[in-house]
Design a protein around this motif. Structure first.
Motif, short mmCIF file in Angstrom:
data_model
loop_
_atom_site.label_atom_id
_atom_site.label_comp_id
_atom_site.label_asym_id
_atom_site.label_seq_id
_atom_site.Cartn_x
_atom_site.Cartn_y
_atom_site.Cartn_z
N PHE A 118 0.84 -1.20 0.00
CA PHE A 118 0.00 0.00 0.00
C PHE A 118 0.88 1.25 0.00
N ASN A 119 1.47 1.52 -1.15
CA ASN A 119 2.24 2.75 -1.32
C ASN A 119 3.27 2.98 -0.21
N TYR A 120 3.84 1.90 0.26
CA TYR A 120 4.82 1.97 1.32
C TYR A 120 6.01 2.83 0.86
N PRO A 121 6.61 3.67 1.69
CA PRO A 121 6.39 3.86 3.13
C PRO A 121 5.44 5.00 3.50
N ASP A 122 4.57 5.44 2.59
CA ASP A 122 3.56 6.44 2.99
C ASP A 122 2.63 5.82 4.02
N ARG A 123 2.04 6.69 4.84
CA ARG A 123 1.00 6.22 5.73
C ARG A 123 -0.20 5.73 4.93
N PHE A 124 -0.81 4.65 5.38
CA PHE A 124 -1.95 4.06 4.68
C PHE A 124 -3.05 5.09 4.44
N ARG A 125 -3.62 5.06 3.24
CA ARG A 125 -4.79 5.89 2.94
C ARG A 125 -5.81 5.07 2.16
N VAL A 126 -7.08 5.40 2.36
CA VAL A 126 -8.17 4.69 1.69
C VAL A 126 -7.91 4.62 0.18
N CYS A 143 -3.93 -7.83 4.20
CA CYS A 143 -2.67 -8.29 4.80
C CYS A 143 -1.45 -7.96 3.95
N SER A 144 -1.52 -6.89 3.15
CA SER A 144 -0.36 -6.47 2.37
C SER A 144 0.40 -5.40 3.14
N HIS A 145 1.69 -5.26 2.81
CA HIS A 145 2.53 -4.30 3.53
C HIS A 145 1.94 -2.89 3.53
N MET A 146 2.00 -2.25 4.69
CA MET A 146 1.58 -0.85 4.78
C MET A 146 2.27 -0.23 5.99
N ARG A 147 2.21 1.11 6.02
CA ARG A 147 2.49 1.80 7.27
C ARG A 147 1.12 2.14 7.84
N LEU A 148 0.85 1.68 9.05
CA LEU A 148 -0.50 1.75 9.61
C LEU A 148 -0.99 3.17 9.82
N ASP A 149 -2.24 3.41 9.45
CA ASP A 149 -3.00 4.56 9.90
C ASP A 149 -4.36 4.01 10.29
N LEU A 150 -4.58 3.84 11.59
CA LEU A 150 -5.77 3.12 12.05
C LEU A 150 -7.08 3.69 11.52
N SER A 229 8.10 0.22 15.04
CA SER A 229 7.30 1.37 15.44
C SER A 229 6.84 2.14 14.21
N PHE A 230 7.73 2.23 13.23
CA PHE A 230 7.39 2.92 11.99
C PHE A 230 6.21 2.23 11.31
N ASP A 231 6.29 0.92 11.15
CA ASP A 231 5.20 0.18 10.49
C ASP A 231 3.90 0.31 11.26
N MET A 232 3.98 0.39 12.57
CA MET A 232 2.75 0.50 13.36
C MET A 232 2.21 1.93 13.37
N GLY A 233 2.87 2.82 12.66
CA GLY A 233 2.38 4.18 12.51
C GLY A 233 2.78 5.10 13.64
N LEU A 234 3.61 4.61 14.56
CA LEU A 234 4.07 5.45 15.67
C LEU A 234 5.14 6.42 15.20
N ASN A 235 5.38 7.44 16.01
CA ASN A 235 6.54 8.29 15.79
C ASN A 235 7.78 7.43 16.04
N ASN A 236 8.55 7.17 15.01
CA ASN A 236 9.69 6.24 15.17
C ASN A 236 11.01 6.99 15.36
N GLN A 237 10.94 8.33 15.37
CA GLN A 237 12.20 9.09 15.42
C GLN A 237 12.64 9.38 16.84
N LYS A 238 11.70 9.84 17.66
CA LYS A 238 12.07 10.01 19.07
C LYS A 238 10.84 9.97 19.96
#
Ligand code: NAG
Ligand code: NAG
Length: 424
Positions: A118-126, A143-150, A229-238
């Motif tokens: 899903f357009n990885y590594p952008d955040r998931f969008r409809v 179940c395809s690769h994405m960066r989560l946006d709940l 953390s990045f894949d789960m949509g969290l801030n992965n930088q700090k």
């Protein structure tokens, strides 16, 4: 009634055959139409059935009787599923289990509009999701690769969707991400280049001064720090004040966070959640690297990996704790016993299906050859030659690499090939 009789009545015979053929075609069309309206109509019915099934048997103690109807009903009773496939954690193996499940049940997959991500590594969008195919009223599996946006994922999937994901020891995950994604993550790529010119191991060069290679504003660097953390949509930088809150939201959203270090136990809990049997959960480790593509880490490097990926360590430790709470609810003894049973039945299936494991890519046929990257060798399996047609279908699916299975299912669902990535 010899040949001569047949010859004399050839026209009548032909006509009779034609009439029978027409009748059969008519019947087949009608039953197809019935199936189709049947498939369209009962969303509400199906939902209610599912709800009822969930209410009565949230975690079935005893597997239901193996009558074909009981099995079919029970399997249709599982809710829609989102599997967040995190990178280099064992996600391809879980995805394969879900692919097989979905294919057998003719589930509707939420597929990416292009390629298999899903357009990885952008955040998931409809907008990244392909259309609902004709005749489907909802998506059943994503179940395809994405960066989560709940919130965005929730817009695509039905309300009763079960969310699952898989996490792995962050040190092993980072080592694998670093080796596998050398050419796609710019921070890793420059570290490898620098290491090559200095004649040093790339991971060591990167970890000695990660900030010199890592530009946080470069979107392609998502996996370079705290990849899970990045894949789960969290801030992965700090870490900042929002982090604990975001983590709590994830805990609430995910029905099960599997742990790679307790993979069989995780599958037992997954099976209980979705009402699956051990045969459905049998697996082969997919997308695994050849032994010489894995870097051994000494304690010094491990400490550096840990501190560079401190958020992934927090994330992992947190969900390991959640995992054992779920395990305790299920019953630890029972979980242990069922994991042992699952291992046994999986081992039997492997023996039946696989003639050779850890096969180098050059020795694999195209269908079973996993995608390779420049920096690692991914090994595969050879299927036994003496299987019945049905067993062959089952066994090949179990060892089918992600891309091949994805294309197969996409074609089945839409009757056309998966779209390629846009040219830059
Ligand atoms: C934490 O970081 C995220 C992402 O950069 C940001 O959206 C959020 O506002 C920050 N929260 C706090 C409390 O600083
Ligand atoms: C296929 O061959 C293997 C190894 O030679 C043997 O163990 C197995 O029983 C055979 N299976 C069938 C279905 O003939």
């Amino acid at each position: 009634m010899g040949l001569r009789w047949l010859w004399r009545h050839r026209v009548s015979a032909l006509l009779a055959v034609l009439v029978i053929f027409l009748l059969l075609t008519l019947l087949a069309t009608r039953s197809l139409q019935n199936n189709r309206t049947h498939g369209l109509r009962p969303t509400a019915d199906r939902r209610n059935q599912r709800k009822a099934a969930e209410k009565h048997t949230p975690i079935p103690h005893q597997p239901a009787k193996h009558t074909p109807t009981a099995r079919a009903e029970r399997q249709r009773a599982h809710p829609p599923v989102v599997f967040l496939k995190t990178h280099r954690t064992g996600g391809s193996t879980v995805q394969n289990i879900l692919f097989r499940l979905g294919e057998r049940e003719s589930s509707t997959f939420a597929f990416p509009y292009r390629t298999y991500q899903f357009n990885y590594p952008d955040r998931f969008r409809v907008a990244f999701v392909d259309e609902l195919p004709e005749g489907s009223s909802q998506f059943d599996l994503l179940c395809s690769h994405m960066r989560l946006d709940l919130p965005q994922v929730r817009k695509v999937m039905p309300q009763n969707t079960v969310f699952i994901t898989l996490l792995r020891d962050p040190i092993k995950t980072f080592e694998s991400v670093f080796r596998y994604h050398t050419s796609t993550v710019p921070a890793f790529f420059s570290a490898h280049r620098a290491a090559a010119s200095e004649g040093k191991p790339a991971l060591k060069v990167f970890l000695d001064s990660p900030e010199t290679f890592w530009d946080p504003k470069e979107p392609g660097n998502g996996l370079a720090k705290n990849p899970m953390s990045f894949d789960m949509g969290l801030n992965n930088q700090k870490w900042n004040g929002s982090w604990p809150e975001d983590l709590a939201l994830l805990e609430e959203a995910f029905h099960l966070v599997m742990i790679a270090e307790h993979f069989d136990e995780s599958l037992v809990l997954l099976g209980a959640l979705l009402g699956l049997e051990h045969e459905d959960l049998a697996y082969l480790r997919l997308n695994a690297r050849a032994g010489n593509s894995v870097t051994e880490l000494d304690e010094n490097i491990r400490a550096k990996v840990r501190s560079w990926n401190v958020l992934d360590t927090l994330l992992y430790d947190f969900f390991v704790q959640v995992f054992w709470e779920k395990a305790a609810q299920y019953g630890l003894e029972r979980l242990k016993a069922e994991a042992a049973q699952l291992r046994d039945s999986t081992e039997n299936i492997r023996r039946k299906c696989v003639s050779r494991a850890a096969v180098p890519p050059a020795e694999l046929e195209d269908l079973l050859r996993p995608r390779q990257t420049e920096s690692v060798t991914i090994v595969g399996y050879e299927v036994r030659g003496n299987l019945s047609l049905q067993d062959q279908g089952f066994c090949v699916r179990m060892m089918l690499p992600e891309l091949q299975y994805h294309s197969h299912l996409y074609f089945k669902q839409y009757g056309r090939d998966m779209r390629a990535a846009p040219a830059d």
